[in-house]
Design a protein around this motif. Structure first.
Motif, PDB file in Angstrom:
ATOM      1  N   CYS A 201      -2.629  12.832   0.176  1.00 34.35           N
ATOM      2  CA  CYS A 201      -1.296  12.867  -0.436  1.00 34.35           C
ATOM      3  C   CYS A 201      -0.950  11.528  -1.085  1.00 34.35           C
ATOM      4  CB  CYS A 201      -0.242  13.218   0.610  1.00 34.35           C
ATOM      5  SG  CYS A 201      -0.505  14.815   1.421  1.00 34.35           S
TER       6      CYS A 201
ATOM      7  N   CYS B 144       1.834  17.858   1.928  1.00 38.18           N
ATOM      8  CA  CYS B 144       2.233  16.611   1.272  1.00 38.18           C
ATOM      9  C   CYS B 144       3.742  16.616   1.057  1.00 38.18           C
ATOM     10  CB  CYS B 144       1.517  16.453  -0.063  1.00 38.18           C
ATOM     11  SG  CYS B 144      -0.263  16.167   0.074  1.00 38.18           S
TER      12      CYS B 144
ATOM     13  N   PRO C 154      -4.032  19.244   0.290  1.00 35.91           N
ATOM     14  CA  PRO C 154      -4.073  18.329   1.432  1.00 35.91           C
ATOM     15  C   PRO C 154      -4.987  18.816   2.548  1.00 35.91           C
ATOM     16  CG  PRO C 154      -2.062  19.635   1.513  1.00 35.91           C
ATOM     17  CD  PRO C 154      -2.758  20.027   0.249  1.00 35.91           C
TER      18      PRO C 154
ATOM     19  N   VAL D 299      -0.183  17.364  -4.356  1.00 37.32           N
ATOM     20  CA  VAL D 299      -0.596  16.044  -3.884  1.00 37.32           C
ATOM     21  C   VAL D 299       0.345  14.948  -4.377  1.00 37.32           C
ATOM     22  CG1 VAL D 299      -2.430  14.307  -3.964  1.00 37.32           C
ATOM     23  CG2 VAL D 299      -3.022  16.720  -3.678  1.00 37.32           C
TER      24      VAL D 299
END
Length: 512
Positions: free
Chosen positions: A221, A234, A211, A247
């Motif tokens: 994300c 995330c 992220p 993610v």
């Protein structure tokens, strides 16, 4: 570091296309093209291209551009505007290569033309194309056609992500189109490794793994992005857990966060969990709830309010120095703090300087306050605005670099930034207040008299008073002598006779 990244992100080519998404796009070299199926007249189409990342209607100046046009419209039906038009009030010129028409960029340079049916009529006309014959067809500029083709300039395209083996990568451009075989990638393009779901974004010709800053595309994300200890993280909804790519989310098995009771965020750690708070909040003593942190510069630790190092959150543009309960921002050499936001810095500009331009938007440049963008020998520069020519001040105006100073005539005081009002007898301030972000507010000293001059004035006043006292004394003494002379004479048995007067005009009396 993360705040620096956020600043870089804000300066790059990251705005998604507004309104309709493009049907298809194509990038080559330092140019990108996108097809929009959105009914509009010529003027509206050009406006939407400008709004979408500072583009313009496509210019088909060469056989290569025409070949790209064939690729873009290969599977789409209907008519689409390109950036060629006959200026209002002009007639066609059959003798010229473009027949009097001009590109939307204002010039008529071209190495290619593909005219279809042509009418020699003096009226406002614009050019559209379609996949059936790809010839340039005249249309009334006010007519609505099926869509339009936008062109975008790229200053610093990104290189492709280096992958191992036959890894498949899906690229999504900030222009709104995506694909696995894009030849050129604009700044702000995201890349997703399809096998593991890892995500990257291209900033300053480098790829940054998600992220990243939560303010940009939710940090990459899949569900949501939160700032924890100033770093983007995330997060997943209840019942989901973050995958190894940091993610995407997957179904959680025996997720301890389901019954954690965390007020804001819950991060799974093996068979346990940790509660976290969003930016601006501190974890309460129970380890689950979050307390709002006021702007006092302190945080709760062990039921005590202790000083917080605000500099760790990167509030300053350049340099930050933590203080008890607060912090101080400072700027690098060549920059000064902005008056409207002292946490931010702006570069100092004197008579003229280079503007700050978006690397991916060469026509989108900014100048400091008090300066205006100008063109000098084909190069964009920032030049100082002479506000005094705009009659900003009520009485007197002095132009400065990036601003101006207002002052008033004698007997007047400056009110606000510009107005002068007549001074009250008791008011001798004589202050002058400048209106400029770069010049310190000067103060004119009130008029003063030197010591020697003051002594001379006092001596003169004393001499005048002494002379007046002597004159009054002589006048009163003379009147007193005359009164005594008259009272001492007996006028009953005497006749008055006029006699000659001497120099002092005295009177003589003869007794009968």
């Amino acid at each position: 570091m993360w705040d620096t990244v956020a600043i870089l992100v804000a300066l790059t080519f990251l705005l998604r296309v507004n309104g309709e998404a493009p049907l298809v796009g194509y990038c080559m070299g330092k140019q990108c093209f996108a097809v929009f199926q959105d009914q509009a007249n010529f003027g509206t189409a050009q406006k939407r291209c400008e709004e979408n990342n500072n583009g313009y209607l496509m210019t088909v100046r060469s056989l290569i551009s025409h070949s790209i046009l064939l690729i873009l419209l290969g599977i789409h039906t209907g008519d689409y505007w390109i950036g060629l038009h006959l200026p209002s009030g002009q007639c066609p010129d059959q003798a010229s290569f473009l027949r009097g028409y001009r590109w939307i960029t204002g010039d008529n340079e071209t190495k290619f033309q593909n005219w279809g049916r042509f009418e020699d009529v003096c009226s406002s006309k614009c050019i559209s194309v379609s996949k059936y014959d790809f010839v340039w067809k005249e249309q009334p500029c006010e007519s609505k056609v099926d869509g339009y083709i936008c062109e975008y300039k790229l200053d610093s395209p990104c290189q492709h992500v280096i992958v191992k083996g036959d890894e498949s990568v899906l690229y999504e451009t900030p222009l709104g189109f995506k694909g696995e075989n894009l030849l050129t990638l604009p700044l702000g393009t995201t890349a997703t490794l399809k096998s593991i779901g890892s995500k990257y974004i291209c900033l300053s010709e480098q790829w940054l793994q998600a992220p990243w800053s939560c303010e940009v595309f939710k940090g990459g994300c899949a569900h949501d992005c939160s700032s924890v200890n100033t770093k983007p993280v995330c997060t997943c909804p209840p019942g989901k857990t973050l995958q190894d790519n940091n993610v995407t989310c997957e179904d959680a098995q025996n997720d301890p966060c389901l019954d954690s009771g965390c007020a804001h965020l819950c991060q799974k750690k093996d068979d346990s969990y940790t509660c976290m708070c969003q930016h601006g909040y501190a974890l309460a003593e129970d380890g689950k709830h979050c307390k709002d942190i006021d702007d006092c510069g302190y945080v709760f630790e062990n039921d005590k309010c202790v000083d917080e190092d605000e500099c760790s959150m990167g509030p300053c543009d350049h340099e930050c120095r933590n203080t008890i309960g607060s912090y101080n921002c400072s700027c690098w050499d060549g920059f000064i703090r902005m008056t409207e936001d002292t946490n931010r810095c702006q570069f100092v500009c004197l008579a003229e300087c280079s503007p700050e331009c978006d690397p991916s938007k060469p026509h989108h440049c900014n100048c400091p306050n008090g300066y205006i963008l100008d063109d000098k020998n084909g190069k964009s520069i920032c030049v100082d605005i002479d506000e005094c020519e705009m009659d900003e001040c009520h009485h007197n105006c002095t132009n400065t670099y990036g601003g101006y100073l207002c002052s008033c005539d004698e007997g007047f005081d400056l009110v606000g930034f510009n107005d002068c009002v007549e001074r009250e007898p008791s008011n001798v301030s004589g202050f002058t207040i400048p209106f400029t972000p770069f010049v310190k507010h000067p103060t004119e000293r009130p008029s003063t008299v030197k010591a020697g001059g003051l002594l001379g004035i006092i001596v003169c006043i004393v001499i005048v008073i002494l002379v007046m006292v002597v004159l009054i004394h002589l006048i009163l003494k003379r009147r007193g002598n005359l009164d005594i002379a008259f009272e001492s004479q007996d006028f009953g048995n005497h006749d008055l006779q006029q006699v000659t007067m001497d120099k002092y005009k005295t009177l003589s009396f003869d007794r009968q």
